[in-house]
Write an enzyme that holds these catalytic residues in place. Structure first.
Site, PDB file in Angstrom:
ATOM      1  N   CYS A 103     -12.534  10.855   6.824  1.00  0.00           N
ATOM      2  CA  CYS A 103     -13.157  12.022   6.206  1.00  0.00           C
ATOM      3  C   CYS A 103     -12.689  13.325   6.861  1.00  0.00           C
ATOM      4  O   CYS A 103     -12.348  13.355   8.040  1.00  0.00           O
ATOM      5  CB  CYS A 103     -14.671  11.931   6.363  1.00  0.00           C
ATOM      6  SG  CYS A 103     -15.351  10.428   5.681  1.00  0.00           S
TER       7      CYS A 103
ATOM      8  N   ARG B 121      -5.047  12.614   6.205  1.00  0.00           N
ATOM      9  CA  ARG B 121      -5.926  11.738   6.991  1.00  0.00           C
ATOM     10  C   ARG B 121      -6.416  10.535   6.189  1.00  0.00           C
ATOM     11  O   ARG B 121      -6.935   9.591   6.763  1.00  0.00           O
ATOM     12  CB  ARG B 121      -7.142  12.531   7.491  1.00  0.00           C
ATOM     13  CG  ARG B 121      -6.738  13.676   8.400  1.00  0.00           C
ATOM     14  CD  ARG B 121      -7.952  14.460   8.824  1.00  0.00           C
ATOM     15  NE  ARG B 121      -8.835  13.637   9.622  1.00  0.00           N
ATOM     16  CZ  ARG B 121      -8.736  13.479  10.929  1.00  0.00           C
ATOM     17  NH1 ARG B 121      -7.786  14.090  11.589  1.00  0.00           N
ATOM     18  NH2 ARG B 121      -9.575  12.714  11.583  1.00  0.00           N
TER      19      ARG B 121
ATOM     20  N   TRP C 150     -13.799   9.255   2.912  1.00  0.00           N
ATOM     21  CA  TRP C 150     -13.203   7.914   2.979  1.00  0.00           C
ATOM     22  C   TRP C 150     -14.403   6.967   3.061  1.00  0.00           C
ATOM     23  O   TRP C 150     -15.117   6.955   4.061  1.00  0.00           O
ATOM     24  CB  TRP C 150     -12.324   7.806   4.220  1.00  0.00           C
ATOM     25  CG  TRP C 150     -11.449   6.597   4.284  1.00  0.00           C
ATOM     26  CD1 TRP C 150     -10.214   6.455   3.705  1.00  0.00           C
ATOM     27  CD2 TRP C 150     -11.689   5.383   5.019  1.00  0.00           C
ATOM     28  NE1 TRP C 150      -9.689   5.226   4.029  1.00  0.00           N
ATOM     29  CE2 TRP C 150     -10.565   4.547   4.820  1.00  0.00           C
ATOM     30  CE3 TRP C 150     -12.750   4.915   5.794  1.00  0.00           C
ATOM     31  CZ2 TRP C 150     -10.466   3.284   5.379  1.00  0.00           C
ATOM     32  CZ3 TRP C 150     -12.649   3.655   6.360  1.00  0.00           C
ATOM     33  CH2 TRP C 150     -11.519   2.846   6.145  1.00  0.00           C
TER      34      TRP C 150
ATOM     35  N   ASN D 264     -18.901  13.897   8.633  1.00  0.00           N
ATOM     36  CA  ASN D 264     -17.990  12.829   9.065  1.00  0.00           C
ATOM     37  C   ASN D 264     -18.754  11.968  10.058  1.00  0.00           C
ATOM     38  O   ASN D 264     -19.427  12.512  10.934  1.00  0.00           O
ATOM     39  CB  ASN D 264     -16.770  13.400   9.800  1.00  0.00           C
ATOM     40  CG  ASN D 264     -15.828  14.145   8.895  1.00  0.00           C
ATOM     41  OD1 ASN D 264     -16.011  14.164   7.689  1.00  0.00           O
ATOM     42  ND2 ASN D 264     -14.819  14.755   9.486  1.00  0.00           N
ATOM     43  N   GLY D 265     -18.628  10.655   9.963  1.00  0.00           N
ATOM     44  CA  GLY D 265     -19.311   9.780  10.919  1.00  0.00           C
ATOM     45  C   GLY D 265     -20.275   8.853  10.210  1.00  0.00           C
ATOM     46  O   GLY D 265     -20.216   8.689   8.988  1.00  0.00           O
TER      47      GLY D 265
ATOM     48  N   GLU E 227       5.480  -4.285  14.843  1.00  0.00           N
ATOM     49  CA  GLU E 227       5.415  -2.909  14.353  1.00  0.00           C
ATOM     50  C   GLU E 227       6.243  -2.751  13.069  1.00  0.00           C
ATOM     51  O   GLU E 227       5.820  -2.061  12.130  1.00  0.00           O
ATOM     52  CB  GLU E 227       5.895  -1.956  15.463  1.00  0.00           C
ATOM     53  CG  GLU E 227       5.981  -0.492  15.103  1.00  0.00           C
ATOM     54  CD  GLU E 227       4.662   0.135  14.641  1.00  0.00           C
ATOM     55  OE1 GLU E 227       3.607  -0.505  14.723  1.00  0.00           O
ATOM     56  OE2 GLU E 227       4.720   1.274  14.150  1.00  0.00           O
TER      57      GLU E 227
ATOM     58  N   LYS F  68       4.650  -1.463   9.567  1.00  0.00           N
ATOM     59  CA  LYS F  68       5.168  -0.294   8.831  1.00  0.00           C
ATOM     60  C   LYS F  68       5.423  -0.650   7.376  1.00  0.00           C
ATOM     61  O   LYS F  68       5.063   0.092   6.468  1.00  0.00           O
ATOM     62  CB  LYS F  68       6.475   0.235   9.443  1.00  0.00           C
ATOM     63  CG  LYS F  68       6.397   0.971  10.729  1.00  0.00           C
ATOM     64  CD  LYS F  68       5.864   2.378  10.660  1.00  0.00           C
ATOM     65  CE  LYS F  68       4.383   2.427  10.765  1.00  0.00           C
ATOM     66  NZ  LYS F  68       3.677   2.283  11.940  1.00  0.00           N
TER      67      LYS F  68
ATOM     68  N   GLU G 176       2.135  -1.170   5.445  1.00  0.00           N
ATOM     69  CA  GLU G 176       1.315   0.030   5.274  1.00  0.00           C
ATOM     70  C   GLU G 176       1.729   0.889   4.098  1.00  0.00           C
ATOM     71  O   GLU G 176       0.888   1.385   3.359  1.00  0.00           O
ATOM     72  CB  GLU G 176       1.414   0.920   6.534  1.00  0.00           C
ATOM     73  CG  GLU G 176       0.571   0.467   7.680  1.00  0.00           C
ATOM     74  CD  GLU G 176       0.749   1.370   8.892  1.00  0.00           C
ATOM     75  OE1 GLU G 176      -0.257   1.797   9.450  1.00  0.00           O
ATOM     76  OE2 GLU G 176       1.904   1.656   9.289  1.00  0.00           O
TER      77      GLU G 176
ATOM     78  N   HIS H 247       6.833 -22.861  14.338  1.00  0.00           N
ATOM     79  CA  HIS H 247       5.554 -23.564  14.391  1.00  0.00           C
ATOM     80  C   HIS H 247       4.693 -23.322  13.154  1.00  0.00           C
ATOM     81  O   HIS H 247       3.478 -23.333  13.251  1.00  0.00           O
ATOM     82  CB  HIS H 247       4.812 -23.171  15.671  1.00  0.00           C
ATOM     83  CG  HIS H 247       5.592 -23.502  16.902  1.00  0.00           C
ATOM     84  ND1 HIS H 247       5.709 -24.776  17.393  1.00  0.00           N
ATOM     85  CD2 HIS H 247       6.355 -22.719  17.702  1.00  0.00           C
ATOM     86  CE1 HIS H 247       6.483 -24.767  18.461  1.00  0.00           C
ATOM     87  NE2 HIS H 247       6.891 -23.524  18.667  1.00  0.00           N
TER      88      HIS H 247
ATOM     89  N   LYS I 197      -5.649   8.045   8.576  1.00  0.00           N
ATOM     90  CA  LYS I 197      -4.842   8.382   9.755  1.00  0.00           C
ATOM     91  C   LYS I 197      -5.620   8.128  11.030  1.00  0.00           C
ATOM     92  O   LYS I 197      -5.076   7.689  12.027  1.00  0.00           O
ATOM     93  CB  LYS I 197      -4.432   9.855   9.656  1.00  0.00           C
ATOM     94  CG  LYS I 197      -3.579  10.353  10.813  1.00  0.00           C
ATOM     95  CD  LYS I 197      -2.212   9.728  10.775  1.00  0.00           C
ATOM     96  CE  LYS I 197      -1.365  10.079  11.973  1.00  0.00           C
ATOM     97  NZ  LYS I 197      -0.304   9.065  12.178  1.00  0.00           N
TER      98      LYS I 197
HETATM   99  C1  G6P Z   1      -5.071   3.915  11.914  1.00  0.00           C
HETATM  100  C2  G6P Z   1      -3.718   4.509  11.551  1.00  0.00           C
HETATM  101  C3  G6P Z   1      -2.621   3.820  12.356  1.00  0.00           C
HETATM  102  C4  G6P Z   1      -2.924   3.916  13.836  1.00  0.00           C
HETATM  103  C5  G6P Z   1      -4.304   3.351  14.175  1.00  0.00           C
HETATM  104  C6  G6P Z   1      -4.701   3.687  15.603  1.00  0.00           C
HETATM  105  O1  G6P Z   1      -5.164   2.628  11.433  1.00  0.00           O
HETATM  106  O2  G6P Z   1      -3.468   4.371  10.171  1.00  0.00           O
HETATM  107  O3  G6P Z   1      -1.378   4.435  12.095  1.00  0.00           O
HETATM  108  O4  G6P Z   1      -1.948   3.228  14.557  1.00  0.00           O
HETATM  109  O5  G6P Z   1      -5.291   3.942  13.323  1.00  0.00           O
HETATM  110  O6  G6P Z   1      -4.824   5.084  15.703  1.00  0.00           O
HETATM  111  P1  G6P Z   1      -4.708   5.919  17.020  1.00  0.00           P
HETATM  112  O7  G6P Z   1      -4.954   7.341  16.591  1.00  0.00           O
HETATM  113  O8  G6P Z   1      -5.766   5.413  17.943  1.00  0.00           O
HETATM  114  O9  G6P Z   1      -3.345   5.727  17.580  1.00  0.00           O
END
Ligand code: G6P
Length: 608
Positions: free
Chosen positions: A2, A27, A74, A100-101, A481, A485, A488, A504, A603
């Site tokens: 949010c 975000r 969100w 937010n929260g 990673e 990516k 996502e 396995h 984000k």
């Molecule tokens: C969310 C984002 C990711 C990020 C993760 C941890 O899921 O979409 O890209 O890696 O949070 O976020 P941080 O700000 O703690 O690195």
């Protein structure tokens, strides 16, 4: 997640609020809304993009006035509907609120309010808080907000306006960031500095349990019990250019290409080659405890967890200190054993991830020294740790984290060298590694210069719905990673795992032409990786190998080879991840996805 924007001043609020919301779009959100006070209160909400809200507000023509607030939501409590979008309002007193929260005790408060005749129009916890403020309102918005927040448990950043008080805006914070940007005779409040920077150079960052009443003439900060506080105004460390796209098509692309310079900033002033040592000002006050640490615990979520996994290898390999890395969400709830001499390191781009923050609190409470490896200056994790090392990679706006990953790996390398050098690493060995580290940004530039070929290789497989990413040692987290990516932003199913683990079970997935990306750069396990490649190839998989420049041998096994420059194995993740970031980016573009606003993702995830 949010986002909040609010405005009080002498200009029209609506265009400023909409522009602010657009800056917060990165975000992640699913609906948006806006309210202004001009005579009465006017509220508009819409499911979907900010552009939908903008059309409605502009079509209406009545959203004029110099006081207002806006929000991107969100969904957490209640589905994605117009009724659940913010602002929520209390018609009795013309109060509108964005939040937010999460209000944890909302159910009990809701029952109390229903007994007093309030009829709820949404499923949200936020409407409960709005109506509670309305219930307690007695002609003074600031006191009503203070009184309501004294009844609330949970996390919040809120902005509140009231049609009966056209000259004030009240904001408050607990556990979720909020900043008051100070312009000339105007104030822009936001949950993220990117929504403020176009209008203000100075800002006040709210602390937990601060309530700030903002008028056109100034502001007053107090506690929930109305004890006045002296606000700390700071310079905003962000300029507009850093958050503009420039000549790039997407923020993710911009941030991938920014990595060489971002890493130069990360390393600047921290490497002393002449003395063969690493200088980390942010943790120097705790150098003794860090160097004598008997155990490191690295904790994070998402991409940051993958860099933390590399940190585990680095701290054990270079500094020889037992290290564990764990999802913050799991660590927090498994009753962890924290012995004397434990240093917990929270790794986070945003510094606001709720899971990471609670893991940090848990470890801290149990006596560990808490360090932060964080990008956003002044974020909650940065403030709640004993000491830390900033990434200095600049604002990361693309939801898929890229430059923060390489920045985190660079900082964890520095931390491992810092400890190693004070334990047993010789100045010469340290100086050699420093030289190699300094060469990394230039080597990333070489990889980026070959981006077009990476695009071609990716596009060959664009119809495939299942991919494997495989690596060993330092490059096992890189495989994870790479898969993350791709998932996502291109919504292709991908799995990342240790190359040996593939035998396995996952080997059963391999069918004709299935793309299998191998991190096959030269290193201790090179020969073993070659065997794993053969296992996949003989079952019909299509091998894409990320290999070390000059390795001709791999051509006999791999269908496509993407070369990266040679470097010490412990530094290789900062190179090998780059082709994987580009593959994910090009796959998403080829599939026509909105790279910077992937579906369902946020984000910064501020709920557990
Ligand atoms: C969310 C984002 C990711 C990020 C993760 C941890 O899921 O979409 O890209 O890696 O949070 O976020 P941080 O700000 O703690 O690195």
């Amino acid at each position: 997640m949010c986002g909040i924007v609010a405005y009080i001043g002498n200009r029209e609020a609506t265009p400023i609020l909409l522009e602010g919301l657009k800056r917060l779009e990165y975000r992640g959100y699913d609906s948006a809304g806006l309210a202004v006070v001009n005579g009465g209160l006017k509220v508009c909400r819409a499911v979907g993009r900010v552009s939908v809200l903008e059309e409605r507000v502009e079509g209406d023509g009545g959203f004029t006035g110099t006081l207002g607030l806006a929000h991107t939501r969100w969904a957490t409590h209640g589905s994605v509907t117009e009724a659940n979008a913010h602002p929520h309002h209390d018609e009795r007193n013309g109060i509108a609120l964005v939040h937010n929260g999460i209000i944890e005790n909302y159910a009990a408060l809701k029952t109390y309010l229903q007994e007093r005749g309030h009829v709820f129009k949404s499923e949200t916890d936020t409407e409960v808080l709005t109506r509670l403020i309305g219930e307690l309102y007695d002609g003074d918005l600031e006191s009503a907000v203070q009184a309501a927040l004294r009844e609330v448990t949970g996390a919040y950043a809120i902005a509140v306006i009231c049609e009966r008080e056209p000259d004030s805006l009240v904001v408050a914070r607990k556990g979720s960031p909020l900043i008051v940007g100070i312009g000339s005779d105007e104030y822009i409040i936001a949950s993220d500095p990117s929504a403020i920077v176009a209008h203000a150079a100075q800002a006040l960052t709210l602390e937990d349990y601060n309530v700030v009443k903002v008028t056109r003439e100034g502001f007053r900060s107090s506690t929930l019990d109305n004890i006045p506080l002296t606000p700390k105004v700071q310079q905003l460390e962000l300029d507009l250019e850093q958050i503009e796209l420039g000549s790039y098509s997407h923020y993710m692309q911009k941030e991938i290409f920014e990595q060489p310079n971002a890493l130069r900033n990360t390393l600047r002033g921290r490497l002393d080659r002449a003395e063969g040592r690493v200088v980390l000002g942010g943790v120097s006050a705790f150098a003794k405890e860090i160097v004598k640490a008997r155990r490191f615990i690295l904790t994070a979520q998402g991409t940051a967890l993958h860099s933390a996994m590399i940190g585990e290898y680095l701290l054990e390999d270079l500094a020889k200190v037992p290290t564990e890395c764990e999802y913050a969400s799991e660590f927090r709830y498994r009753n962890p054993i924290i012995e004397d001499g434990t240093v917990v390191v929270a790794v986070s781009q945003s510094g606001e991830t709720a899971d990471t923050l609670s893991a940090l609190h848990e470890a801290h409470e149990r006596g560990a020294l808490a360090l932060g490896v964080v990008n956003v200056v002044g974020s909650t994790i940065a403030r709640e740790t004993d000491a830390g090392i900033y990434l200095r990679v600049g604002p990361e706006i693309g939801v898929a984290s890229t430059k923060a990953f390489t920045g985190q790996v660079a900082v964890l390398t520095l931390l491992a060298m810092f400890v190693a050098r004070r334990r047993f690493m010789s100045p010469d060995d340290c100086a050699d590694l420093i030289r190699e580290l300094e060469a990394i940004p230039g080597k990333i530039e070489t990889i980026l210069a070959g981006a077009e070929r990476i695009r071609e290789v990716t596009e060959k497989h664009i119809e495939r719905e299942n991919w494997l990413f495989l690596g060993r040692g330092y490059n096992y987290p890189v495989a994870m990673e790479g898969a993350l990516k791709l998932k996502e932003i291109s919504y292709i199913h991908a799995e990342g795992m240790p190359a040996a683990e593939m035998k396995h079970g996952p080997i059963a997935l391999i069918n004709d032409g299935m793309p299998a990306v191998f991190l096959a750069n030269r290193g201790r396990q090179y020969d073993k990786v070659m065997s794993n490649i053969s296992e996949v190839k003989s079952r019909g998989g299509h091998i894409i190998a990320v290999a070390t420049e000059g390795d001709q041998n791999i051509r006999s096994l791999a269908d496509d080879v993407l070369y990266v420059p040679e470097c010490p194995e412990c530094l290789s993740p900062m190179l090998t991840v780059v082709p994987l970031q580009l593959m994910a980016y090009y796959a998403a573009v080829a599939r026509g996805h909105d790279v910077d606003k992937p579906r369902n993702l946020a984000k910064s995830v501020t709920v557990e």
